[in-house]
Design a protein around this motif. Structure first.
Motif, mmCIF file in Angstrom:
data_model
loop_
_atom_site.group_PDB
_atom_site.id
_atom_site.type_symbol
_atom_site.label_atom_id
_atom_site.label_comp_id
_atom_site.label_asym_id
_atom_site.label_seq_id
_atom_site.Cartn_x
_atom_site.Cartn_y
_atom_site.Cartn_z
ATOM 1 N N ALA A 187 -17.758 32.465 39.216
ATOM 2 C CA ALA A 187 -17.749 33.531 40.218
ATOM 3 C C ALA A 187 -16.793 33.184 41.363
ATOM 4 O O ALA A 187 -16.135 34.066 41.920
ATOM 5 N N GLU A 188 -16.707 31.899 41.688
ATOM 6 C CA GLU A 188 -15.797 31.461 42.741
ATOM 7 C C GLU A 188 -14.345 31.565 42.287
ATOM 8 O O GLU A 188 -13.459 31.894 43.067
ATOM 9 N N VAL A 189 -14.118 31.286 41.001
ATOM 10 C CA VAL A 189 -12.759 31.384 40.465
ATOM 11 C C VAL A 189 -12.296 32.841 40.456
ATOM 12 O O VAL A 189 -11.119 33.125 40.669
ATOM 13 N N VAL A 190 -13.232 33.753 40.199
ATOM 14 C CA VAL A 190 -12.894 35.178 40.246
ATOM 15 C C VAL A 190 -12.370 35.527 41.638
ATOM 16 O O VAL A 190 -11.349 36.214 41.780
ATOM 17 N N LYS A 191 -13.055 35.029 42.656
ATOM 18 C CA LYS A 191 -12.616 35.280 44.030
ATOM 19 C C LYS A 191 -11.240 34.654 44.280
ATOM 20 O O LYS A 191 -10.363 35.260 44.902
ATOM 21 N N MET A 192 -11.069 33.436 43.781
ATOM 22 C CA MET A 192 -9.817 32.715 43.959
ATOM 23 C C MET A 192 -8.645 33.448 43.300
ATOM 24 O O MET A 192 -7.511 33.383 43.768
ATOM 25 N N SER A 193 -8.930 34.152 42.223
ATOM 26 C CA SER A 193 -7.874 34.783 41.430
ATOM 27 C C SER A 193 -7.445 36.152 41.954
ATOM 28 O O SER A 193 -6.502 36.751 41.427
ATOM 29 N N LYS A 194 -8.127 36.650 42.974
ATOM 30 C CA LYS A 194 -7.831 37.990 43.475
ATOM 31 C C LYS A 194 -6.756 37.990 44.559
ATOM 32 O O LYS A 194 -6.660 37.068 45.363
ATOM 33 N N ASP A 195 -5.962 39.050 44.569
ATOM 34 C CA ASP A 195 -5.036 39.260 45.674
ATOM 35 C C ASP A 195 -5.740 40.107 46.735
ATOM 36 O O ASP A 195 -6.940 40.381 46.621
ATOM 37 N N ASN A 196 -5.031 40.534 47.755
ATOM 38 C CA ASN A 196 -5.665 41.279 48.840
ATOM 39 C C ASN A 196 -6.198 42.646 48.407
ATOM 40 O O ASN A 196 -7.067 43.215 49.071
ATOM 41 N N GLY A 198 -7.872 43.088 45.726
ATOM 42 C CA GLY A 198 -9.091 42.856 44.962
ATOM 43 C C GLY A 198 -8.856 42.749 43.459
ATOM 44 O O GLY A 198 -9.790 42.589 42.688
ATOM 45 N N ARG A 199 -7.605 42.816 43.036
ATOM 46 C CA ARG A 199 -7.282 42.731 41.619
ATOM 47 C C ARG A 199 -7.126 41.271 41.211
ATOM 48 O O ARG A 199 -6.428 40.505 41.871
ATOM 49 N N THR A 200 -7.749 40.881 40.105
ATOM 50 C CA THR A 200 -7.607 39.507 39.631
ATOM 51 C C THR A 200 -6.266 39.331 38.939
ATOM 52 O O THR A 200 -5.620 40.299 38.527
ATOM 53 N N ILE A 201 -5.874 38.099 38.764
ATOM 54 C CA ILE A 201 -4.608 37.796 38.109
ATOM 55 C C ILE A 201 -4.614 38.270 36.658
ATOM 56 O O ILE A 201 -3.591 38.728 36.133
ATOM 57 N N ALA A 202 -5.773 38.204 36.003
ATOM 58 C CA ALA A 202 -5.882 38.673 34.620
ATOM 59 C C ALA A 202 -5.759 40.195 34.552
ATOM 60 O O ALA A 202 -5.148 40.743 33.622
ATOM 61 N N GLN A 203 -6.320 40.878 35.533
ATOM 62 C CA GLN A 203 -6.202 42.336 35.576
ATOM 63 C C GLN A 203 -4.746 42.744 35.781
ATOM 64 O O GLN A 203 -4.277 43.727 35.190
ATOM 65 N N ALA A 204 -4.032 41.990 36.604
ATOM 66 C CA ALA A 204 -2.613 42.269 36.828
ATOM 67 C C ALA A 204 -1.831 42.127 35.525
ATOM 68 O O ALA A 204 -0.936 42.926 35.229
ATOM 69 N N ALA A 205 -2.179 41.103 34.748
ATOM 70 C CA ALA A 205 -1.514 40.898 33.453
ATOM 71 C C ALA A 205 -1.815 42.049 32.503
ATOM 72 O O ALA A 205 -0.920 42.556 31.810
ATOM 73 N N ARG A 206 -3.063 42.486 32.477
ATOM 74 C CA ARG A 206 -3.429 43.598 31.584
ATOM 75 C C ARG A 206 -2.748 44.900 32.021
ATOM 76 O O ARG A 206 -2.365 45.722 31.180
ATOM 77 N N ASP A 207 -2.588 45.071 33.325
ATOM 78 C CA ASP A 207 -1.906 46.268 33.825
ATOM 79 C C ASP A 207 -0.431 46.286 33.409
ATOM 80 O O ASP A 207 0.179 47.355 33.344
ATOM 81 N N ASN A 208 0.131 45.108 33.169
ATOM 82 C CA ASN A 208 1.532 44.990 32.752
ATOM 83 C C ASN A 208 1.651 44.618 31.281
ATOM 84 O O ASN A 208 2.665 44.052 30.852
ATOM 85 N N ALA A 209 0.631 44.953 30.499
ATOM 86 C CA ALA A 209 0.568 44.537 29.095
ATOM 87 C C ALA A 209 1.741 45.042 28.253
ATOM 88 O O ALA A 209 2.066 44.450 27.221
ATOM 89 N N SER A 210 2.378 46.124 28.675
ATOM 90 C CA SER A 210 3.480 46.691 27.905
ATOM 91 C C SER A 210 4.789 45.914 28.076
ATOM 92 O O SER A 210 5.741 46.110 27.323
ATOM 93 N N VAL A 211 4.836 45.002 29.064
ATOM 94 C CA VAL A 211 6.042 44.218 29.312
ATOM 95 C C VAL A 211 6.190 43.144 28.226
ATOM 96 O O VAL A 211 5.205 42.497 27.868
ATOM 97 N N PRO A 212 7.377 42.953 27.675
ATOM 98 C CA PRO A 212 7.574 41.937 26.638
ATOM 99 C C PRO A 212 7.055 40.562 27.048
ATOM 100 O O PRO A 212 7.365 40.077 28.139
ATOM 101 N N GLY A 213 6.243 39.969 26.200
ATOM 102 C CA GLY A 213 5.722 38.636 26.459
ATOM 103 C C GLY A 213 4.411 38.607 27.216
ATOM 104 O O GLY A 213 3.713 37.588 27.225
#
Length: 228
Positions: A187-196, A198-213
């Motif tokens: 739960a603490e890592v989830v907080k650590m992974s968020k930007d201002n 509130g999106r986590t780093i994994a969510q950012a990756a999924r939002d850009n899933a169409s980008v090559p790689g």
């Protein structure tokens, strides 16, 4: 350029084993690039102000990092008297690793820090890789937002976030009470992974899933931190 990247990569690997090797043991630039860098440094000597900002608010090293110009970065390193220009915070609170365009520029910047701060290399790199910009993003998060999957894998190992993710993964695999404790830590890592936002780093990756790689980045989080 391939030889150059090999030398820089070797430099990084050596630093992980020994944070303060003797000066004479430091890897050197290959002769061809060293001559080119020396010539560039002589041309720039006295004419390039490494603190001067261009019309976009970027110093020379920030502009070079954004272009992925490792050769220019190397020439600045060669001509500079100190590494202060590599540690500065630029516009929007970014440091050079927030904006480095590719692995070439990443390795050149890391080489520069290693060159100027041989005994404090790991400390400076740690601080830079864990520095958040005005949007609350680590350099690796900004790189995901740029859609640079290769830069994610170059930078993530140097972050506290990565260390926490792998530590929790190990505890979850152990099961029992250890796994129960890991759930709380996650739960603490989830907080650590968020930007201002509130999106986590994994969510950012999924939002850009169409980008090559980027599918490889998403797979990384699915395998190692599905809770993100």
């Amino acid at each position: 350029m391939k030889n150059f990247l090999f030398i820089l990569a070797a430099c990084l690997m050596v630093s992980l084993v020994n944070a303060a090797p003797a000066a004479q043991s430091r890897p050197q630039l290959n002769k061809k690039l060293q001559a080119a860098v020396q010539a560039a440094a002589q041309r720039h000597q006295g004419s390039i102000d490494l603190d001067k900002e261009d019309d976009f608010g970027n110093t020379p090293v920030f502009a070079a990092a954004q272009k992925g110009d490792a050769k220019a970065i190397a020439s600045y390193i060669k001509s500079a008297k100190s590494g202060d220009f590599l540690l500065k915070t630029g516009k929007n609170g970014n440091n050079v690793f927030h904006v480095a365009r590719n692995k070439d520029s990443f390795l050149a910047l890391a080489y520069g820090i290693r060159h100027f701060y041989p005994r404090e290399y790991q400390k400076h790199l740690h601080l830079l890789m864990n520095q958040r910009n005005e949007a609350g993003e680590l350099p690796v998060q900004t790189q995901i937002n740029y859609g640079r999957a290769d830069m994610f894998f170059a930078e993530i190992p140097y972050t506290d976030l990565y260390k926490s993710i792998m530590n929790i993964k190990s505890k979850l695999s152990a099961g029992g009470i250890v796994a129960d404790v890991a759930q709380t830590e996650a739960a603490e890592v989830v907080k650590m992974s968020k930007d201002n936002s509130g999106r986590t780093i994994a969510q950012a990756a999924r939002d850009n899933a169409s980008v090559p790689g980027m599918d490889k980045v998403v797979a990384f989080f699915n395998e190692n931190a599905s809770y993100l």
